[in-house]
Scaffold this motif. Structure first.
Motif, PDB file in Angstrom:
ATOM      1  N   PRO A 161      -9.031   0.804  -1.865  1.00  0.00           N
ATOM      2  CA  PRO A 161      -8.906   2.168  -1.306  1.00  0.00           C
ATOM      3  C   PRO A 161      -7.565   2.413  -0.630  1.00  0.00           C
ATOM      4  N   ASP A 162      -6.972   1.365  -0.038  1.00  0.00           N
ATOM      5  CA  ASP A 162      -5.687   1.563   0.630  1.00  0.00           C
ATOM      6  C   ASP A 162      -4.541   1.637  -0.367  1.00  0.00           C
ATOM      7  N   THR A 181      -0.107   4.149   4.835  1.00  0.00           N
ATOM      8  CA  THR A 181      -1.075   3.111   5.148  1.00  0.00           C
ATOM      9  C   THR A 181      -0.300   1.833   5.422  1.00  0.00           C
ATOM     10  N   ALA A 217      -9.593   6.794  -2.471  1.00  0.00           N
ATOM     11  CA  ALA A 217     -10.091   6.327  -1.172  1.00  0.00           C
ATOM     12  C   ALA A 217     -11.360   7.067  -0.764  1.00  0.00           C
ATOM     13  N   THR A 224       0.829  -1.192   0.000  1.00  0.00           N
ATOM     14  CA  THR A 224       0.000   0.000   0.000  1.00  0.00           C
ATOM     15  C   THR A 224       0.864   1.243   0.000  1.00  0.00           C
ATOM     16  N   GLU A 225       0.229   2.357  -0.239  1.00  0.00           N
ATOM     17  CA  GLU A 225       0.976   3.604  -0.307  1.00  0.00           C
ATOM     18  C   GLU A 225       1.525   3.967   1.064  1.00  0.00           C
ATOM     19  N   THR A 268      -3.651  -3.411   6.586  1.00  0.00           N
ATOM     20  CA  THR A 268      -4.545  -3.577   5.441  1.00  0.00           C
ATOM     21  C   THR A 268      -4.827  -5.048   5.181  1.00  0.00           C
ATOM     22  N   GLN A 317      -4.834   5.634  -2.924  1.00  0.00           N
ATOM     23  CA  GLN A 317      -5.471   6.539  -1.983  1.00  0.00           C
ATOM     24  C   GLN A 317      -6.169   7.701  -2.658  1.00  0.00           C
TER      25      GLN A 317
END
Lengths: 380, 333
Positions: free
Chosen positions: A311-312, A57, A318, A53-54, A62, A315
């Motif tokens: 969404p994670d 996050t 999101a 994830t970015e 996640t 973003q």
């Protein structure tokens, strides 16, 4: 398929994959599955660069959330996918599980029992199973949309009770809910609310156990009864299936899994209050099931992963995720009502060997699930 | 204060307050009737669509919210400012209200028809089973709600008051405000119009025919698609009218998720009166509004919403056909 030549000309990849999988022996399937499962277990450690994830996050959290929603989706799939009972209040069971854990383990609770988390799990599962029976027994005579509305009401009543009953502490909530008591060599806790990895492993393990259990249930008389009810309740009743009992069964089983996941959730976050058990969450659970493919266990796990992961990972979107899921539901229902991976019925009684012996290839594939059943005529 | 205690009350969970119930009996009745007429107007949308399509139009509550925002922004664009209470001349007042009402009705009606076109017609063409319709409706409701959340934020819009609620007369010590009178009268007038439309006109006959037997109605030359469009339009228009009165009755009504609860209550009203039955919707709405207000006094304000849900479950379980009229609750999957 009475025209194999025509069908062979253009078989979709998914169907070929399914046929290939169906033609494998049990041990061969395990041989394929085990490396896949190992990779799944290693995900939080590997932290694959394109998959992670970015920044900002936590990838491990996640993954845990995805696994948690996957467990919920498996539970909801029993009710919606297998038995065809649309349950919009599933978050109610999730909440009952989480609250039972909190009430018995949190020092904030009026009971002040301080049970360890592990002792709360069977308690939570039992209480949710009972609440499933309590909801199901009077309401399961209703069908379709009416059942959906009643379950929606149940979900909201649970939330409003948590909000308004003094002992349940409303928005103040319960804090310091313990997790599993496992310590490392240096004495530090393994299961903390900040480190997702052990929780992820735990949840994946639970998912595997639940999958085996649910899979066996589906292959049993119970599962056949569920499919029969889903496809045509009246016909099932006429053929001697005690539909009410099996619908109640489905409700209780689904609720139990929901309670289990609620319990795990309460242990991980350590704090719960009446927020976060609203109808939006319930719809999101339903979205996971419907997106992935209602009635298909692998499908709903995929759906849960999509719901949490997308969404994670991206973003930028999101903020729009609920909107996207809402629109995705509409588009899917119009163009692919069976979801991304649709359920297929099998010749359950004799299984794949019988079919192979008869036809000489993979399993029989019938039409899609009840959700994707195409019929003549609109209004019945 | 003579609090009647019970097992629950001994634990301090719920206080049953008989005295307040009796004290506020008339006040609650009047409040209940005015809320109930708003429920009734929204309930028509559920009951009509259910009558002809056998579908619980889950997104109808969002159609209502669209109307609420349409009315709100009409007020705003007419130059009314939140926080002020302007002294308006009668004609300006009626004109502004009428404008907002018409805009809300048009926008709600239009979006209901659009919803039918975009979401339900393709499903009908494919002959999808009922469950798919319902899930689509949920998706639509979810999506519309999120559009409002993203564009307008989670906070409700500041209240714009065109008209302060002022007492017009008193009945048994309960004050009756101008807004309440307006709401109830308008609701009854609109209901009579809708009822007359369905029962007396040619188009209404088509609606009734499709509701009874779609296949035969089509054979007899009823344009089914047009009937569907008409039902959604009528339901939407009445939801728009309800939106105007809602925004006048309740401060800070324009909020993205305001439709959910009202939608459930309107649906309860429809079920209570007998879904598929227009007059039942009016009766159900009024009964629900009144019962809810009595319950609020009796159990306490925080239980207000629980009452509607419990009532819904009880009605569905014990009398799914509602007070008036028939329902097909059990006869179909």
């Amino acid at each position: 398929m009475n025209a194999p030549q025509a069908a062979a000309a253009k078989v979709p990849f998914g169907t070929r994959l399914r046929d290939w999988w169906g033609s494998l022996d049990r041990w061969q399937q395990w041989a394929v599955l085990i490396p896949v499962v190992v990779v799944i277990y290693l995900l939080p450690v590997l932290n694959p660069p394109f998959l992670t994830t970015e920044p900002g996050t936590d990838f491990q959290i996640t993954l845990f959330n995805a696994a948690r929603i996957a467990l919920i989706a498996i539970g909801l799939n029993i009710v919606v996918g297998q038995a065809g009972l649309l349950d919009l209040g599933y978050v109610g069971f999730f909440a009952v599980g989480a609250y039972t854990t909190a009430v018995f383990s949190s020092p904030d609770s009026f009971l002040a029992t301080d049970y360890p988390w592990l002792a709360c799990i069977p308690l939570a599962m039992f209480v949710t199973a009972v609440s499933g029976l309590i909801l199901g027994a009077p309401t399961l005579r209703l069908r379709g949309d009416y059942l959906a509305i009643v379950t929606l009401g149940f979900g909201e009543i649970v939330r409003l009770l948590a909000d308004n009953l003094d002992p349940l502490r409303g928005q103040r909530g319960f804090g310091a809910i313990p997790g599993p008591e496992v310590t490392r060599a240096d004495g530090s806790q393994v299961f903390t609310s900040t480190d997702g990895t052990p929780w992820y492993w735990l949840t994946v393990t639970v998912i595997i156990v639940v999958l085996m259990f649910v899979g066996n249930l589906e292959r049993s008389r119970v599962g056949r009864a569920w499919v029969a009810i889903r496809e045509d309740e009246d016909a099932a009743e006429a053929m001697g299936v005690p539909t009410f009992r099996f619908k109640l069964w489905a409700f209780a089983m689904g609720a139990t899994v929901g309670g289990l996941s609620g319990s795990i959730y309460a242990g991980q976050v350590g704090f719960i209050n009446s927020q976060g058990f609203d109808i939006i969450t319930s719809i999101l659970f339903l979205a996971a099931v419907v997106l992935g493919g209602s009635g298909n266990k692998v499908g709903v796990i995929l759906g849960a992963f999509i719901i949490v992961y997308i969404p994670d990972r991206f973003q930028v979107i999101a903020q729009y995720r609920f909107l996207i899921f809402g629109l995705a539901i509409i588009v899917l229902m119009i163009f692919r009502p069976q979801g991304l991976l649709g359920a297929r019925q099998r010749l359950l009684t004799y299984g794949r060997q019988a079919y192979q012996r008869l036809i000489g290839k993979g399993e029989q594939i019938s039409s899609e699930s009840a959700l994707g059943k195409h019929e003549e005529g609109v209004l019945r | 204060m003579t609090h009647v205690t019970s097992v629950l009350a001994q634990d301090g969970l719920i206080d049953f307050n008989f005295e307040l119930l009796i004290d506020r009996f008339w006040a609650n009745t009047i409040d209940g009737l005015s809320y109930g007429s708003i429920y009734a107007l929204v309930a028509i949308g559920y009951t009509l669509v259910y009558g002809v399509l056998r579908l619980i139009n889950f997104a109808h509550s969002e159609i209502f919210v669209i109307g609420v925002f349409a009315a709100y922004f009409t007020f705003a664009s007419l130059g009314f400012v939140p926080g002020e209470s302007p002294q308006l001349g009668l004609f300006v007042l009626i004109g502004s209200l009428l404008a907002a009402g018409l805009v809300a009705m048009a926008v709600s009606g239009g979006s209901a028809v659009l919803l039918e076109r975009v979401c339900y017609r393709p499903l009908r063409k494919r002959g999808a089973p009922p469950l798919v319709f319902l899930i689509t409706a949920i998706g639509a409701s979810f999506a519309i709600q999120q559009i409002f959340l993203i564009t307008l934020g989670a906070n409700s819009q500041p209240t714009i008051r065109l008209l302060r609620p002022t007492e017009v007369f008193e009945i048994f010590g309960a004050r009756v405000t101008n807004i309440q009178i307006m709401t109830v009268v308008a609701a009854i007038v609109l209901m009579v119009v809708a009822d007359t439309f369905v029962n007396r006109t040619r188009l209404g006959r088509g609606v009734r025919a499709v509701s009874q037997d779609p296949a035969t109605a089509t054979l007899m030359g009823v344009n089914r698609e047009r009937v569907f469009m008409l039902t959604f339009l009528l339901g939407g228009v009445l939801a728009g009218a309800a939106a105007l009165f809602y925004i006048m009755t309740i401060p800070a009504a324009a909020v993205y998720n305001g439709g959910f609860l009202l939608g459930i209550k309107a649906f309860t009203a429809a079920v209570l009166g007998g879904i598929g039955n227009l007059r039942g919707a009016l009766l159900g709405g009024l009964v629900l509004g009144v019962v809810e207000n009595y319950g609020q006094s009796f159990f306490g304000g925080e239980w207000r919403d629980v009452i509607a849900f419990v009532l819904l479950i009880v009605v569905l379980m014990f009398r799914p056909t509602g007070i008036l009229g028939e329902s097909l609750a059990k006869a179909r999957a």
